[in-house]
Design a protein around this motif. Structure first.
Motif, PDB file in Angstrom:
ATOM      1  N   PHE A  81      44.922  30.144  25.570  1.00  0.00           N
ATOM      2  CA  PHE A  81      44.305  30.577  24.543  1.00  0.00           C
ATOM      3  C   PHE A  81      45.578  29.930  23.135  1.00  0.00           C
ATOM      4  N   LEU A  82      46.262  29.904  23.131  1.00  0.00           N
ATOM      5  CA  LEU A  82      46.688  29.570  22.074  1.00  0.00           C
ATOM      6  C   LEU A  82      47.156  28.283  21.982  1.00  0.00           C
ATOM      7  N   ASP A  83      46.658  27.172  22.677  1.00  0.00           N
ATOM      8  CA  ASP A  83      47.229  25.611  22.440  1.00  0.00           C
ATOM      9  C   ASP A  83      46.295  25.180  22.318  1.00  0.00           C
ATOM     10  N   PRO A  84      45.372  25.044  20.774  1.00  0.00           N
ATOM     11  CA  PRO A  84      44.968  24.383  20.514  1.00  0.00           C
ATOM     12  C   PRO A  84      44.465  23.010  20.773  1.00  0.00           C
ATOM     13  N   ASP A  85      45.075  22.093  21.834  1.00  0.00           N
ATOM     14  CA  ASP A  85      44.734  21.282  22.673  1.00  0.00           C
ATOM     15  C   ASP A  85      44.200  21.821  24.141  1.00  0.00           C
ATOM     16  N   SER A  86      44.208  22.452  24.771  1.00  0.00           N
ATOM     17  CA  SER A  86      43.676  23.383  26.218  1.00  0.00           C
ATOM     18  C   SER A  86      42.590  22.249  25.996  1.00  0.00           C
ATOM     19  N   ALA A  87      42.227  22.950  27.391  1.00  0.00           N
ATOM     20  CA  ALA A  87      40.862  22.442  28.032  1.00  0.00           C
ATOM     21  C   ALA A  87      40.019  23.231  27.222  1.00  0.00           C
ATOM     22  N   TYR A 107      39.269  41.665  12.153  1.00  0.00           N
ATOM     23  CA  TYR A 107      40.533  41.569  12.148  1.00  0.00           C
ATOM     24  C   TYR A 107      41.668  42.520  12.908  1.00  0.00           C
ATOM     25  N   GLY A 108      42.460  41.957  13.211  1.00  0.00           N
ATOM     26  CA  GLY A 108      43.559  43.146  14.485  1.00  0.00           C
ATOM     27  C   GLY A 108      44.303  42.354  14.556  1.00  0.00           C
ATOM     28  N   ASP A 109      45.262  43.453  15.426  1.00  0.00           N
ATOM     29  CA  ASP A 109      46.761  42.951  15.742  1.00  0.00           C
ATOM     30  C   ASP A 109      46.901  43.355  17.175  1.00  0.00           C
ATOM     31  N   ASP A 110      47.148  42.140  18.133  1.00  0.00           N
ATOM     32  CA  ASP A 110      47.441  42.633  19.614  1.00  0.00           C
ATOM     33  C   ASP A 110      49.131  41.731  19.897  1.00  0.00           C
ATOM     34  N   THR A 111      49.120  41.490  21.364  1.00  0.00           N
ATOM     35  CA  THR A 111      49.786  40.274  22.375  1.00  0.00           C
ATOM     36  C   THR A 111      49.507  39.673  22.970  1.00  0.00           C
ATOM     37  N   TYR A 112      49.339  38.846  23.267  1.00  0.00           N
ATOM     38  CA  TYR A 112      48.720  37.668  24.032  1.00  0.00           C
ATOM     39  C   TYR A 112      50.168  36.921  24.770  1.00  0.00           C
ATOM     40  N   ASP A 113      50.122  37.293  25.984  1.00  0.00           N
ATOM     41  CA  ASP A 113      51.535  35.584  26.365  1.00  0.00           C
ATOM     42  C   ASP A 113      53.038  36.757  26.347  1.00  0.00           C
ATOM     43  N   ARG A 148      47.380  37.842  15.476  1.00  0.00           N
ATOM     44  CA  ARG A 148      46.536  38.254  14.663  1.00  0.00           C
ATOM     45  C   ARG A 148      45.475  38.042  15.485  1.00  0.00           C
ATOM     46  N   VAL A 149      44.032  38.842  15.248  1.00  0.00           N
ATOM     47  CA  VAL A 149      43.469  38.006  16.596  1.00  0.00           C
ATOM     48  C   VAL A 149      42.005  38.347  15.013  1.00  0.00           C
ATOM     49  N   SER A 203      46.017  33.991  15.465  1.00  0.00           N
ATOM     50  CA  SER A 203      46.364  33.606  14.872  1.00  0.00           C
ATOM     51  C   SER A 203      48.492  33.955  15.019  1.00  0.00           C
ATOM     52  N   VAL A 204      49.540  32.823  15.181  1.00  0.00           N
ATOM     53  CA  VAL A 204      50.953  33.087  15.661  1.00  0.00           C
ATOM     54  C   VAL A 204      51.754  32.697  14.531  1.00  0.00           C
ATOM     55  N   ASP A 205      51.168  33.219  13.293  1.00  0.00           N
ATOM     56  CA  ASP A 205      51.752  32.586  12.326  1.00  0.00           C
ATOM     57  C   ASP A 205      50.926  33.642  10.895  1.00  0.00           C
ATOM     58  N   GLY A 206      50.961  34.744  11.101  1.00  0.00           N
ATOM     59  CA  GLY A 206      50.575  35.675  10.474  1.00  0.00           C
ATOM     60  C   GLY A 206      48.475  35.406   9.925  1.00  0.00           C
ATOM     61  N   GLY A 207      48.056  34.318  10.137  1.00  0.00           N
ATOM     62  CA  GLY A 207      46.569  33.970   9.853  1.00  0.00           C
ATOM     63  C   GLY A 207      47.398  32.879   9.247  1.00  0.00           C
TER      64      GLY A 207
END
Length: 160
Positions: free
Chosen positions: A24-30, A103-109, A114-115, A134-138
């Motif tokens: 979910f955090l890698d823009p190059d993942s399949a 929009y909202g805030d959460d944690t992942y891995d 930011r969701v 987003s891991v950089d505040g949007g």
């Protein structure tokens, strides 16, 4: 401007084509793709609704409770997952025409994220939902899940 009837289009049964990233955090993942079914029904004369999605490929179901806040004119979308039994933090936002952003805030891995949920192409016959993190505040976003909704043959929208 948002209203308590923004999600009326979503009431009833749907076929769903899912596409989600393997990371979910890698823009190059399949991407992986799989079908699902969804059913949504109204509450509070349209100012709320609940839906359940069945994703056999993941051996999981999910549910969303949507609530319209008449004072702020915003919706809160509250997602729960069957596998974990977890209710995730809500995303909040509104529609402008047939596009809604939430929009909202959460944690992942283990990372704060930011969701963003976007609903677009909204009609009684179809819609598109997408999720981005987003891991950089949007500043930048990774779209990691999309769902394309279409009515099953012979199905129609449920009247509010």
């Amino acid at each position: 401007m948002s209203s308590s009837h923004d999600f009326d289009f979503f009431h009833g049964e749907w076929q769903v084509r899912n596409r989600r990233r393997t990371d979910f955090l890698d823009p190059d993942s399949a991407w992986e793709e799989f079908p699902a079914t969804n059913r949504c029904w109204p509450l509070f004369d349209g100012a709320a609704n609940v839906d359940e999605i069945d994703m056999p490929h993941l051996r999981a179901k999910g549910a969303t409770l949507r609530l319209f806040d008449r004072e702020t004119g915003q919706w809160s979308l509250n997602w729960a997952a069957s596998r974990s039994g977890t209710l995730f933090p809500p995303v909040v936002g509104r529609f402008d025409g047939n596009r809604g952003e939430f929009y909202g805030d959460d944690t992942y891995d283990g990372k704060d994220v930011r969701v963003r949920f976007v609903w677009s192409g909204v009609s009684p016959a179809g819609a598109r939902w997408e999720q981005a993190f987003s891991v950089d505040g949007g500043e930048t976003w990774v779209t990691n899940w999309t769902m394309d909704f279409s009515r099953p043959p012979g199905s129609t929208a449920v009247a509010p």
